[in-house]
Design a protein around this motif. Structure first.
Motif, mmCIF file in Angstrom:
data_model
loop_
_atom_site.group_PDB
_atom_site.id
_atom_site.type_symbol
_atom_site.label_atom_id
_atom_site.label_comp_id
_atom_site.label_asym_id
_atom_site.label_seq_id
_atom_site.Cartn_x
_atom_site.Cartn_y
_atom_site.Cartn_z
ATOM 1 N N GLY A 143 1.224 5.600 -1.681
ATOM 2 C CA GLY A 143 0.574 6.716 -2.343
ATOM 3 C C GLY A 143 0.489 6.504 -3.841
ATOM 4 N N VAL A 144 -0.641 6.925 -4.419
ATOM 5 C CA VAL A 144 -0.873 6.694 -5.848
ATOM 6 C C VAL A 144 0.234 7.299 -6.703
ATOM 7 C CG1 VAL A 144 -2.435 7.179 -7.763
ATOM 8 C CG2 VAL A 144 -3.368 6.541 -5.534
ATOM 9 N N SER A 145 0.675 8.490 -6.362
ATOM 10 C CA SER A 145 1.709 9.141 -7.168
ATOM 11 C C SER A 145 3.052 8.442 -7.038
ATOM 12 C CB SER A 145 1.839 10.607 -6.756
ATOM 13 O OG SER A 145 2.232 10.719 -5.394
ATOM 14 N N CYS A 146 3.245 7.690 -5.943
ATOM 15 C CA CYS A 146 4.522 7.024 -5.695
ATOM 16 C C CYS A 146 4.579 5.619 -6.269
ATOM 17 C CB CYS A 146 4.800 6.957 -4.194
ATOM 18 S SG CYS A 146 4.851 8.551 -3.344
ATOM 19 N N LEU A 147 3.418 4.969 -6.393
ATOM 20 C CA LEU A 147 3.406 3.554 -6.721
ATOM 21 C C LEU A 147 4.098 3.215 -8.041
ATOM 22 C CD1 LEU A 147 2.675 0.768 -5.862
ATOM 23 C CD2 LEU A 147 0.341 1.135 -6.651
ATOM 24 N N ARG A 189 0.861 -1.185 0.000
ATOM 25 C CA ARG A 189 0.000 0.000 0.000
ATOM 26 C C ARG A 189 0.892 1.228 0.000
ATOM 27 N NH1 ARG A 189 -3.296 -1.862 5.393
ATOM 28 N NH2 ARG A 189 -3.873 -3.958 4.691
ATOM 29 N N GLY A 229 -3.326 2.683 -5.480
ATOM 30 C CA GLY A 229 -2.192 2.585 -4.569
ATOM 31 C C GLY A 229 -2.078 1.266 -3.839
ATOM 32 N N THR A 230 -2.566 0.167 -4.426
ATOM 33 C CA THR A 230 -2.486 -1.135 -3.774
ATOM 34 C C THR A 230 -2.088 -2.206 -4.785
ATOM 35 O OG1 THR A 230 -4.214 -0.530 -2.203
ATOM 36 C CG2 THR A 230 -3.717 -2.860 -2.412
ATOM 37 N N GLY A 267 5.071 4.115 2.580
ATOM 38 C CA GLY A 267 4.124 3.052 2.264
ATOM 39 C C GLY A 267 4.192 1.932 3.287
#
Length: 428
Positions: free
Chosen positions: A318-322, A316, A349-350, A379
């Protein structure tokens, strides 16, 4: 008290009781008895016996995730909710349903579809019940658009360790009194109480659905460097999620970090086919021109990338980090020697990672990924399930900043550690 006397006490509640068998094991721990209540009142009666005779209880529904989480410190009674499989209320005009905890998500979907409605959740484990859905907090592709179970939950009935029946929330969307209690129990692995029924907010069934799929078959040459599948996704995923075409889900399937990676996007509702065609054109360039539109999902859609014998991780972040974690996953595989299969939602983000290899390889991979996720991107990596040999080498939960607060909550709801003891973070 002798075992016969305890069983007599359980049977005196009027609840069906049987001796436990091999198929009733909870993460390798076998209970002594299985109780099969048919109502919240019968669950409460069982828990009062457990309180009187110092018995530990674990709840189950479909049994599909009994191997998830840590083994319980003790397990005397398995509270099997398979008989609580009714849908007592469906207020179609209010877009609300109340379902007992033992109803499977598939059965609930069939009931709601008759009225042109749905619980807008995808559950990637077939046979999951409403209670199991909430207890583990599992969610599938459409979490990107509709959220998870706790976002759609508006009421819950639970039975506490001492046999008290507690209700939170209401039957209509505007009544959110006690909503936080529902959130608290979601994802708690049954360590705070046993969920008897739940009330959810519904959505109309979409008029149409379409999927756009695109696969990076091989490394793509760009000027003087080679782009891997991960590099391509760094470009493609933002193009989809930031578009005005309102995708409901953006999923990847990457069964081999050195092989092809498939991106699939779901669009729903009005003009789904036209919007999908536009997305197909949008993905054409970054994905090498291989995108196509279909009316059916790819075969891997809404399924976990593992079997019961695999280690299963949940990442899990952050969306911007994934997307930036994808190269790290490939590097961790190369360094550790483990063989990950990656699937999940880049847009929400998963990711779920099915992991094969020797126990030390699995532990090495999990440690490397957790170091990157926690150290660089704030995360989390959770080990949902693992074979016994690998589990001994793994930290299941990683860093949990709220652990002191969670311990206090456990103490308040279950001071005698009677409900799924040791299954959750920090041995809760």
């Amino acid at each position: 008290m002798a075992a016969r006397d305890v069983r007599d006490a359980l049977e005196e509640t009027g609840v069906a009781v049987r001796a436990a068998g091999d198929g009733d094991e909870v993460a390798g721990v076998r209970p002594r008895w299985v109780a099969l209540p048919e109502s919240a009142e019968e669950i409460a009666a069982v828990m009062r016996v457990c309180a009187a005779h110092d018995l530990a209880a674990v709840a189950t529904g479909g049994g599909t995730k009994l191997h998830w989480g840590a083994p319980p410190a003790r397990c005397d009674v398995l509270v099997d909710l398979c008989c609580m499989n009714r849908v007592p209320e469906h207020a179609a005009g209010d877009l609300v349903v109340r379902a007992q905890a033992g109803v499977t998500v598939e059965a609930l979907a069939r009931t709601l579809a008759e009225g042109g409605q749905e619980l807008a959740l995808d559950v990637p484990v077939p046979g999951t019940t409403v209670g199991g859905l909430l207890a583990t907090g599992i969610a599938g592709p459409r979490r990107f658009r509709h959220g998870t179970a706790r976002d759609l939950l508006i009421g819950v009935t639970v039975v506490l360790a001492n046999g008290t029946i507690a209700k939170s929330g209401g039957k209509v969307v505007k009544n959110v009194a006690g909503y936080d209690l529902g959130k608290l129990f979601t994802g708690s692995y049954g360590t705070l109480g046993i969920i008897a029924d739940a009330t959810f907010r519904l959505h109309p069934l979409p008029a149409a659905r379409a999927w756009v799929t695109a696969t990076v078959e091989r490394p793509v040459t760009e000027t003087e460097r080679v782009m891997s599948a991960a590099d391509v996704l760094l470009t493609a995923v933002p193009a989809v999620t930031e578009s005005p075409l309102e995708p409901s889900a953006v999923e990847i399937d990457w069964p081999d970090v050195d092989g092809p990676c498939t991106l699939a996007v779901l669009v729903e509702g009005a003009a789904a086919a036209e919007r999908a065609k536009t997305l197909c054109e949008l993905l054409g360039e970054p994905m090498g021109g291989t995108a196509e539109v279909t009316e059916e999902p790819p075969p891997w859609w809404n399924r976990l990338p593992s079997s019961d014998d695999d280690t299963l991780l949940e990442l899990r972040i952050g969306v911007s980090c994934l997307p930036h974690m994808l190269p790290a996953l490939r590097e961790a595989a190369h360094t550790s020697g483990a063989r990950p299969a990656i699937r999940g939602s880049l847009a929400a983000g998963t990711l779920h990672i099915g992991l094969r290899g020797l126990p030390n390889e699995i532990a090495g991979f999990a440690g490397l990924v957790r170091d990157d996720a926690e150290g660089m991107f704030d995360g989390r990596v959770v080990v949902l399930a693992a074979p016994q040999e690998a589990a001994r080498r793994l930290d299941r939960w990683g860093r949990v900043g709220a652990l002191p607060l969670m311990r206090r909550v456990k103490e308040r709801f279950d001071p005698d550690r009677r409900l799924s003891p040791g299954r959750f973070v920090g041995g809760i």
